[in-house]
Design a protein around this motif. Structure first.
Motif, short mmCIF file in Angstrom:
data_model
loop_
_atom_site.label_atom_id
_atom_site.label_comp_id
_atom_site.label_asym_id
_atom_site.label_seq_id
_atom_site.Cartn_x
_atom_site.Cartn_y
_atom_site.Cartn_z
N LEU A 1 -3.95 -1.97 -25.38
CA LEU A 1 -5.12 -1.09 -25.48
C LEU A 1 -5.58 -0.66 -24.09
CD1 LEU A 1 -7.49 0.28 -26.94
CD2 LEU A 1 -8.66 -1.94 -26.95
N ALA A 2 -5.68 -1.61 -23.17
CA ALA A 2 -6.12 -1.31 -21.81
C ALA A 2 -5.16 -0.34 -21.12
CB ALA A 2 -6.26 -2.59 -21.01
N ASN A 3 -3.86 -0.59 -21.30
CA ASN A 3 -2.85 0.28 -20.68
C ASN A 3 -2.88 1.69 -21.26
OD1 ASN A 3 -1.98 -1.82 -19.06
ND2 ASN A 3 -0.33 -2.43 -20.45
N GLN A 4 -3.08 1.77 -22.56
CA GLN A 4 -3.09 3.07 -23.22
C GLN A 4 -4.31 3.90 -22.81
OE1 GLN A 4 -0.77 4.49 -25.91
NE2 GLN A 4 0.37 3.18 -24.51
N VAL A 5 -5.45 3.26 -22.66
CA VAL A 5 -6.66 3.97 -22.23
C VAL A 5 -6.46 4.50 -20.81
CG1 VAL A 5 -9.10 3.70 -21.62
CG2 VAL A 5 -8.23 2.70 -23.74
N SER A 6 -5.93 3.66 -19.92
CA SER A 6 -5.69 4.07 -18.54
C SER A 6 -4.67 5.20 -18.46
CB SER A 6 -5.21 2.88 -17.72
OG SER A 6 -4.90 3.26 -16.40
N LYS A 7 -3.58 5.09 -19.23
CA LYS A 7 -2.53 6.10 -19.23
C LYS A 7 -3.06 7.45 -19.72
CE LYS A 7 1.99 7.14 -21.26
NZ LYS A 7 3.06 6.66 -22.19
N THR A 8 -3.87 7.44 -20.75
CA THR A 8 -4.40 8.68 -21.30
C THR A 8 -5.35 9.37 -20.33
OG1 THR A 8 -4.26 7.68 -23.51
CG2 THR A 8 -5.54 9.71 -23.30
#
Length: 343
Positions: A202-209
Motif C-alpha cells: 500500500l505504501a509503495n503504491q501510494v508513493s508510485k502513483t
C-alpha cells in the motif's frame, strides 16, 4: 547496415535533452525519433502564463483548479490503442505533478472485509506519507450515498486510489461528480502473493502513483495528459515533458503541444515527415465494369504510324474500340444466359 544520423539530429542533441536521438529511414519519409528542445518547452510555458495573465480574471485568484493545469497534447499518425482501454497507464516522471508542499491528501477505496481493525492499526503506525483516508465499499453505499456527501468527499481529497478489484464498481458507487472531473480514482494493487493484503505494498503504491502521470490510451490519434500546475519550476516541467516524450518514442507522433484549459496549443515538436511509403496506398485498380484497355496489333500500330494525319489515326483506333466493346457486350449476354439456365 545501421541507420544514418542526419546532421539535423546531431545538432539537436547539443541544444536540448535528446530522447531517442536518431532519424532513420529518411528515404521513406518517416521520422522514428522525437527530440524536444528544452528551450521550446520553457518558451511555451512562459507564453501560456502571459496569455493567462492577459485574460480578464473572473475571480480574485489568477488561477483556479483546472485552469491552473498545464496539458500536453500529442497527435499521432496511428491510433494510440487498437481497442477500447479502460485501465489508465502510469508513466513515472522525475518530479511529482502534484503540489506536495502544501497539505496533499490521498483517499483509498477498498473492498469490504479487505482491511480489519488490526491491519488498519498497522497502517496508522506506518504513517504513510499523504495517505489520509481509507473508505470501504459499504461506506460508499451508506455514508456517502447522497450527492452532497460525494461532492464534499471529492473536494476534501486531492487524489483518489482504489484497489483494482473494486475499480469497475466505482462509477455506480461514486456517480458523475467524480467522473466529470480530473479526480478519477486510479487503480492500484494492494495484495501480494496468496491474495494477502500488504501494508508495505500500500505504501509503495501510494508513493508510485504520486510520482507518476496517468492517461487512458484512446482509440484515436489525439491524447491529452495533465502535467500539473503551470506554476511549477520550469526545469521540473522540462524534465517531465522529456520523460513523457521518451515514453512515446515508438509512437509515430506528428505534433506535441502545451496548453492550458482554454488557451490555444503551442507546439514544441512538429514532425518533419509524417507518412512513410507504406502508408501511401496503391493506386486504385480500375473497376471490373470499366472498358478494357485497347490493344493494337503490330499491323494496326503500323497503320497508325503510316497515317497521314490525326483523323486517320483516330479512325483506326476507334474501329478497334468498337470491336472491343462489341466483344464485351457479347460476353456479358452469354454470362447472363448461363445464370438464367442455372436458375
Amino acid at each position: 547496415m545501421p541507420p544514418k544520423k542526419t546532421k539535423k539530429t546531431a545538432g539537436a542533441a547539443k541544444k536540448g535533452k535528446k530522447v531517442t536521438g536518431t532519424v532513420v529511414n529518411t528515404d521513406t519519409k518517416v521520422q522514428k525519433g522525437v527530440s524536444v528542445k528544452d528551450g521550446a518547452v520553457k518558451k511555451a510555458v512562459s507564453e501560456l502564463i502571459k496569455w493567462k495573465e492577459s485574460q480578464k480574471p473572473e475571480k480574485p485568484q489568477l488561477f483556479d483548479d483546472d485552469e491552473a493545469s498545464l496539458y500536453m497534447q500529442l497527435t499521432s499518425v496511428k491510433f494510440f490503442s487498437k481497442k477500447q482501454v479502460l485501465k489508465p497507464t502510469a508513466v513515472a516522471v522525475p518530479h511529482p505533478v502534484h503540489d506536495l508542499e502544501n497539505e496533499f491528501k490521498v483517499c483509498v477505496f477498498v473492498k469490504d472485509g479487505q482491511i480489519d481493525a488490526e491491519t488498519l492499526e498497522k497502517i496508522e503506525q506506518e504513517n504513510i506519507p499523504h495517505l489520509a483516508k481509507i473508505i470501504s465499499a459499504s461506506e460508499l453505499k451508506g455514508a456517502y450515498k447522497s450527492y452532497e456527501a460525494r461532492r464534499k468527499l471529492q473536494k476534501e481529497y486531492d487524489l483518489f486510489l482504489s484497489d483494482e478489484s473494486l475499480i469497475t464498481a466505482l462509477p455506480k458507487l461514486l456517480g458523475k461528480i467524480f467522473y466529470s472531473t480530473s479526480k478519477l480514482p486510479l487503480p492500484i494493487r494492494l495484495k501480494i502473493k496468496e491474495n494477502v493484503f500488504s501494508v508495505t505494498t500500500l505504501a509503495n503504491q501510494v508513493s508510485k502513483t504520486i510520482h507518476s502521470v496517468h492517461y487512458v490510451p484512446p482509440m484515436g490519434v489525439n491524447l491529452t495528459i495533465n502535467l500539473g500546475s503551470v506554476r511549477q519550476p520550469l526545469d521540473n516541467i522540462v524534465d517531465n515533458v522529456q520523460a513523457l516524450t521518451q515514453h512515446f518514442e515508438k509512437q509515430p507522433l506528428k505534433t506535441i503541444q502545451l496548453k492550458l484549459l482554454e488557451s490555444p496549443g503551442l507546439p514544441i515538436y512538429i514532425a518533419e515527415h509524417i507518412f512513410s511509403e507504406q502508408d501511401i496506398g496503391e493506386e486504385e485498380k480500375p473497376a471490373k465494369d470499366e472498358t478494357p484497355e485497347v490493344r493494337l496489333t503490330k499491323f494496326e500500330k503500323g497503320l497508325v504510324e503510316l497515317a497521314l494525319d490525326e483523323d486517320q489515326a483516330r479512325s483506326i483506333v476507334g474501329r478497334k474500340e468498337k470491336k472491343v466493346k462489341k466483344l464485351k457486350r457479347g460476353k456479358e449476354n452469354q454470362n447472363g444466359g448461363d445464370s438464367k439456365r442455372r436458375k
